[in-house]
Design a protein around this motif. Structure first.
Motif, short mmCIF file in Angstrom:
data_model
loop_
_atom_site.label_atom_id
_atom_site.label_comp_id
_atom_site.label_asym_id
_atom_site.label_seq_id
_atom_site.Cartn_x
_atom_site.Cartn_y
_atom_site.Cartn_z
N ALA A 151 6.00 1.88 -10.66
CA ALA A 151 4.99 2.30 -9.67
C ALA A 151 3.93 1.21 -9.59
O ALA A 151 3.45 0.71 -10.62
CB ALA A 151 4.38 3.63 -10.09
N HIS A 152 3.61 0.78 -8.37
CA HIS A 152 2.64 -0.32 -8.19
C HIS A 152 1.95 -0.17 -6.84
O HIS A 152 2.49 0.47 -5.93
CB HIS A 152 3.36 -1.68 -8.26
N CYS A 153 0.78 -0.77 -6.74
CA CYS A 153 0.02 -0.78 -5.49
C CYS A 153 -0.05 0.60 -4.85
O CYS A 153 0.18 0.76 -3.64
CB CYS A 153 0.58 -1.80 -4.51
N TRP A 211 0.86 -1.21 0.00
CA TRP A 211 0.00 0.00 0.00
C TRP A 211 0.89 1.24 0.00
O TRP A 211 1.18 1.83 1.04
CB TRP A 211 -0.91 -0.07 1.24
N HIS A 212 1.37 1.59 -1.20
CA HIS A 212 2.38 2.65 -1.31
C HIS A 212 1.78 4.02 -1.64
O HIS A 212 0.90 4.12 -2.49
CB HIS A 212 3.35 2.32 -2.45
N PRO A 213 2.34 5.08 -1.01
CA PRO A 213 2.01 6.43 -1.48
C PRO A 213 2.63 6.62 -2.86
O PRO A 213 3.65 5.98 -3.17
CB PRO A 213 2.65 7.34 -0.43
N LEU A 241 2.19 -13.69 -3.20
CA LEU A 241 3.05 -13.04 -4.18
C LEU A 241 3.97 -12.04 -3.46
O LEU A 241 3.50 -11.31 -2.59
CB LEU A 241 2.18 -12.31 -5.20
N ALA A 242 5.22 -12.01 -3.83
CA ALA A 242 5.83 -12.94 -4.74
C ALA A 242 6.85 -13.79 -3.98
O ALA A 242 7.42 -13.32 -2.99
CB ALA A 242 6.53 -12.16 -5.87
N THR A 243 7.10 -15.00 -4.45
CA THR A 243 8.01 -15.93 -3.78
C THR A 243 9.34 -15.28 -3.41
O THR A 243 9.85 -15.47 -2.30
CB THR A 243 8.34 -17.12 -4.71
C1 VGL Z 1 6.53 -7.08 -3.83
C2 VGL Z 1 8.15 -6.00 -5.04
C3 VGL Z 1 7.69 -4.79 -4.61
C4 VGL Z 1 5.90 -8.37 -3.42
C5 VGL Z 1 6.06 -5.87 -3.38
O1 VGL Z 1 4.72 -8.37 -3.02
O2 VGL Z 1 6.59 -9.42 -3.48
N1 VGL Z 1 7.59 -7.15 -4.65
N2 VGL Z 1 6.64 -4.72 -3.80
#
Ligand code: VGL
Ligand code: ZN
Length: 205
Positions: free
Chosen positions: A80-82, A47-49, A146-148
């Motif tokens: 950029a994600h989540c 949960w990133h700003p 996610l992720a391993t």
């Molecule tokens: C994750 C990279 C960056 C993960 C989260 O959920 O494994 N990987 N942020």
């Protein structure tokens, strides 16, 4: 008592997402299959700003996959994600919410990443998950998601270090595999630390 931790089952980590994990969506059905066997089911949410320092876009001159030092901690640059309040950050709607006991958000501090469900990558702040599990007399922790090679690995390693008996549901995890073999190497690292592995089909009440 035992608990299940479902790590980052979010749209951005599924095919089509901003940080897509190959076949990441295959973990959803597995999560639903094992959840009924646990009275405590914790879901984590990356949960990133928008200004998060793990994003290449926020570190001029870097690109996703680069490793740079941010505030003294080695940090892989990500797309950029989540990002908070965006559809990609939502927990996959295929997850049966009725079985979820609690949700822990992580990665909210723009200055430091948090792969583990327990601590940030600098081990400075706790998410409170350790206390939560101890209050429920949880001794065994099952981890999948996610992720391993990132969040599953660090969650399992921290759980082990905190004294829990840790089981990773191997078929319930998928790897980013930024470099081929990262997922397999993560499994070996967890195994060497004393983490156990189990297939979802072997999980019973
Ligand atoms: C994750 C990279 C960056 C993960 C989260 O959920 O494994 N990987 N942020
Ligand atoms: Zn992240």
């Amino acid at each position: 008592m035992r608990a299940l931790i479902l790590v980052d089952l979010q749209y951005d980590f599924c095919p089509g997402g901003a940080l897509a994990v190959p076949r990441g969506d295959e973990t959803i059905a597995i999560a639903n299959r094992v959840m009924p066997h646990f009275s405590t089911v914790v879901v984590t949410q990356d949960w990133h700003p928008a200004e998060h320092k793990s994003f290449a876009v926020n570190n001029p001159g870097t690109k996703p996959g680069d490793i740079v030092e941010v505030n003294g901690v080695k940090q892989t640059m990500w797309p950029a994600h989540c990002v908070q309040e965006t559809p990609g950050a939502e927990i996959h709607a295929g997850i049966d919410r009725s079985k979820v006991t609690d949700l822990f958000k992580k990665g909210t501090d723009p200055e430091i990443d948090s792969y583990s469900a327990f601590f940030d990558n600098g081990k400075k702040k706790s998410t409170g998950l350790d206390k939560y599990l101890n209050e429920r007399w949880i001794k065994q922790v099952y981890v999948m998601g996610l992720a391993t090679d990132y969040c599953v690995k660090w969650t399992a390693l921290d759980a082990k270090e905190l004294g829990f008996d840790v089981w990773v549901i191997e078929d319930g995890c998928r790897a980013v595999d930024l470099h081929p073999g990262d997922g397999d190497a993560a499994i070996e690292e967890m195994r060497a630390a004393g983490v156990h592995f189990v297939e979802s089909g072997a999980i019973g009440a």
